[in-house]
Each structure stands twice: as structure tokens, then as C-alpha cells.
Design a protein around this motif. Sequence first.
Motif, PDB file in Angstrom:
ATOM      1  N   UNK A  68       0.835  -1.201   0.000  1.00 34.00           N
ATOM      2  CA  UNK A  68       0.000   0.000   0.000  1.00 34.00           C
ATOM      3  C   UNK A  68       0.873   1.256   0.000  1.00 34.00           C
ATOM      4  N   UNK A  69       2.024   1.192   0.695  1.00 35.68           N
ATOM      5  CA  UNK A  69       2.942   2.331   0.684  1.00 35.68           C
ATOM      6  C   UNK A  69       3.471   2.564  -0.731  1.00 35.68           C
ATOM      7  N   UNK A  70       3.777   1.471  -1.416  1.00 28.84           N
ATOM      8  CA  UNK A  70       4.290   1.585  -2.788  1.00 28.84           C
ATOM      9  C   UNK A  70       3.235   2.201  -3.702  1.00 28.84           C
ATOM     10  N   UNK A  71       2.006   1.791  -3.517  1.00 27.82           N
ATOM     11  CA  UNK A  71       0.930   2.364  -4.321  1.00 27.82           C
ATOM     12  C   UNK A  71       0.863   3.876  -4.135  1.00 27.82           C
ATOM     13  N   UNK A  72       0.939   4.326  -2.874  1.00 30.91           N
ATOM     14  CA  UNK A  72       0.852   5.755  -2.581  1.00 30.91           C
ATOM     15  C   UNK A  72       2.050   6.512  -3.159  1.00 30.91           C
ATOM     16  N   UNK A  73       3.221   5.890  -3.104  1.00 29.34           N
ATOM     17  CA  UNK A  73       4.429   6.519  -3.648  1.00 29.34           C
ATOM     18  C   UNK A  73       4.291   6.710  -5.154  1.00 29.34           C
ATOM     19  N   UNK A  74       3.854   5.664  -5.834  1.00 26.16           N
ATOM     20  CA  UNK A  74       3.730   5.732  -7.286  1.00 26.16           C
ATOM     21  C   UNK A  74       2.663   6.742  -7.700  1.00 26.16           C
ATOM     22  N   UNK A  75       1.622   6.841  -6.926  1.00 29.43           N
ATOM     23  CA  UNK A  75       0.591   7.828  -7.225  1.00 29.43           C
ATOM     24  C   UNK A  75       1.144   9.240  -7.069  1.00 29.43           C
ATOM     25  N   UNK A  76       1.958   9.456  -6.038  1.00 33.75           N
ATOM     26  CA  UNK A  76       2.522  10.776  -5.785  1.00 33.75           C
ATOM     27  C   UNK A  76       3.489  11.205  -6.873  1.00 33.75           C
TER      28      UNK A  76
END
Length: 445
Positions: free
Chosen positions: A355-363
Motif C-alpha cells: 500500500x505504501x508503494x501504491x501511494x508513492x507511485x501515485x505521488x
Amino acid sequence: MTFEQLGLIDPILQALKTEGYTTPTPIQQQSIPVVLQGRDLLGCAQTGTGKTAAFAIPVLQLLYNERQAGNHPRGIKALILTPTRELAIQIDESFAAYGRHTNLKHLVIFGGVSQLPQTTALKQGVDILIATPGRLLDLMDQGYIKLNQLTHFVLDEADRMLDMGFIHDVKKVITRIPAKRQTLFFSATMPGEIASLANTILTNPQKVEVTPVSSTAETIQQAVYFVEKNDKKQLLIHVLKDPAIKSVLVFTRTKHGADKVVKDLQKASITAEAIHGNKSQNARQRALTNFKSGTTRVLVATDIAARGIDVDNLSHVINYELPNVPETYVHRIGRTGRAGASGIAFSFCDTEEKEYLRDIQKLIGITIPFVNDHPYAMADTSLVHIKKSLPQKPDNRHRQRNHGNNGQRRNFRGSDRSDNNNRQRNHPHPQARQNSQRTEEAERW
């Protein structure tokens, strides 16, 4: 453009030549003329873009010219407020380098060490003061520091001040400096509270934004290793078998985690040291010096400890643990690929961190390629839960890359983009997302 074209004086140009500086970075090109005009400035740029020189060089020139004109009464004329000791020390080193021919006196003060050498230097007279908020307020309360002659105020790394809980100390300092002054405000990101603070302390500022907020430098090659949490130690040792990795900064979320990684690496005969808030000032400086000189190959750090680390030609950054705040990822990998140089950033992602990776990629607006042929690969590398919020814009240069490691070829395969970017998502741990930033990683300095 050259530094000569920015209208800099000979004493500073000589110093820049000695330092090997020839071409100013974009933020320096845009900021230096504005500061030399005496205007307030709001600078928004990611770490590693040359922000320190963007304010240090023109402040030195303004103070030098005032002194030459005989309009320079005794007292602190410039204050640079910064969140960490390491960053304060490096800013002081920059003022020493750029101002070596100006005869302007500068001093750095921070907590965690005896105040006696600092108060002794203050009594001898200082033109430029670089300080962390806590020690500054302490010495002001004791009467050692008076800022009534202040004409230039620089607030550096404002967003990190907020992250570390120093924003109230910053506001206290602002109430105790002259209202008539030049203010330079720098921040890598611009959250609401920081934007509000900027609006209250800046007067008709010129805004300088050289890169999109929260973006990563294009010169940094990024990749993700999916790995189970218990296999991260062995994966790190495996990756470090690559002789091409001369120096690497490894990030953990906690101080305890940093110490554990160091022990694991030392058992594998890999030279490593940790830098974090539980280490003494001398220990941190020694570890940083050893890392810069190449004596230590691996420096393991927490986020706040590493914010002020500036190492020339740092080749690699490894996120041993992904940050739970996506903006932190930008700051971490910004330790490499600085000032236009190339760099490589690897991230280890376990099941709980997807989930952290998802948020990073979105940012950051890109899909980070992943390495799919390492010996500790996660059995399930499904990105189903990550796909939902990825941006749609294509970025083919991240679809596939090759990187050498022990003579092997690796395929960096990016995950698919989502066709439904506007779908509302629910974070599996909403309370943790709200409070995690104030965990052990938010060490006070």
C-alpha cells in the motif's frame, strides 16, 4: 548561463571557481537575481537541486556590499534556520566555502553539545548565524543572541520543520526578529500549514519552482524488489555483492532497525555504520566522515538523520523499508542523482508495504519498474491492490530497463496503469496513516 552572468562580485566568483562551480543550477539561476534585488522569495524545489547556494551566495554578496559601503553595524545580520544538526553543519560549510574571501563571520549552533564554544564565538561577533530552532531559542532566552540587527532571514526545509514538530518553535523565532527584513522561504513540498506560514511571513514574494512538487529527478534510475520481510537481510547482502555499488545509503524507518541492519552487514563482512538520533553528535559526524571518505561503504540512516546528508557522487540509495509517508520517498532517493548527476534507487517491498508503494507511485506519477529475477523474490508479486490508483500517463522509459549485477541481466518490468484513477480508495490502516509519521522515525534533534 554562467555565474558571471548573474552579476556576482569577484570575491564570490573566485570562491566558486575554487569549488569547481561553473554553471548555476536552475534554482540558482532563478533565485540569485531575486535575492540580490532584496525581494522576498518562496522557493519550492526537491532536495539536491542546489538550494543552499541559491540563498548563501546572494546573502553573502548583500552583506559584503553593505560592509564595503560602511553600512554594517555590529550584530547578527543573517539568520538561517534549519531543522537538523547535520544540515546546519553543511550549510555552515557552504558559507565558509562561498564566503572565504569576504571576511564575513559565520557560526553554526545546535543542541546536543556543550553551548560554551558557541557562546564564546557569539561574544566575538557574528555576521551570519546558522541554527536549529531549539538551541537558538535557548541561547536567545539566556541573552547570548540578539537579533535586533537582523536584515536577512532564511527558513530552510520548512516542510521538515513541520514533520519534526518544530513549527511552533519557528513561529516563536519569527515573533522575535525585526518585521522589516528580507525573508527567503524554502521547502521541498508545500502542505497546507507550510503554505499558510509562508503567506504570513513573506511580503510580495517571487515564487521559484524548478520542478513539480513531490517529483523525483529524472536522472535517478528506480527499481523495486518484492521480498518477504524476513528475507530482506539476505537480499541486501546479495545486492551488495555487486562491486559496482561503491557507496550506498540505506534507509530504515526506525533507529532500532538501523542498528540491526548494521549488525547484519558487519556479520557479512560489509563495512557499515548507522546514523540516527540516539547516536551522539561526535558519533554521527564520525560515521558521516567515514562514509564520505569511503572508509565505510554503507551508511544506514533514519529519515530525519539523513535529510542533511550531502555526499558527492553517491551512487545508490536503498529503501530497506518503504516509508509510510510517500513524500519521504522523494527526499530519500534525492540523496543520489544530485545536481544533475545520475543515481540508482532500489526499494525492498514486502507484503505489508504494498500500500505504501501504491501511494508513492501515485505521488510521483510513474510506475516504478521491478526486479523479477533475484533469489529472494516474493512468491506473490501481484500488484492488484496497487493498480487501482496509479496515474494513467504513459512513461515508456520506465517499462523496461537492464541493470548489471554480477554479470547478470535483469528485467525491470513496470506494473500496469489503471484506467480508473478517480475511484475512491480506502486505506486498510487509516489511523496508522494518520499517526505513523509521528513514530520513532520522527526523532527530535
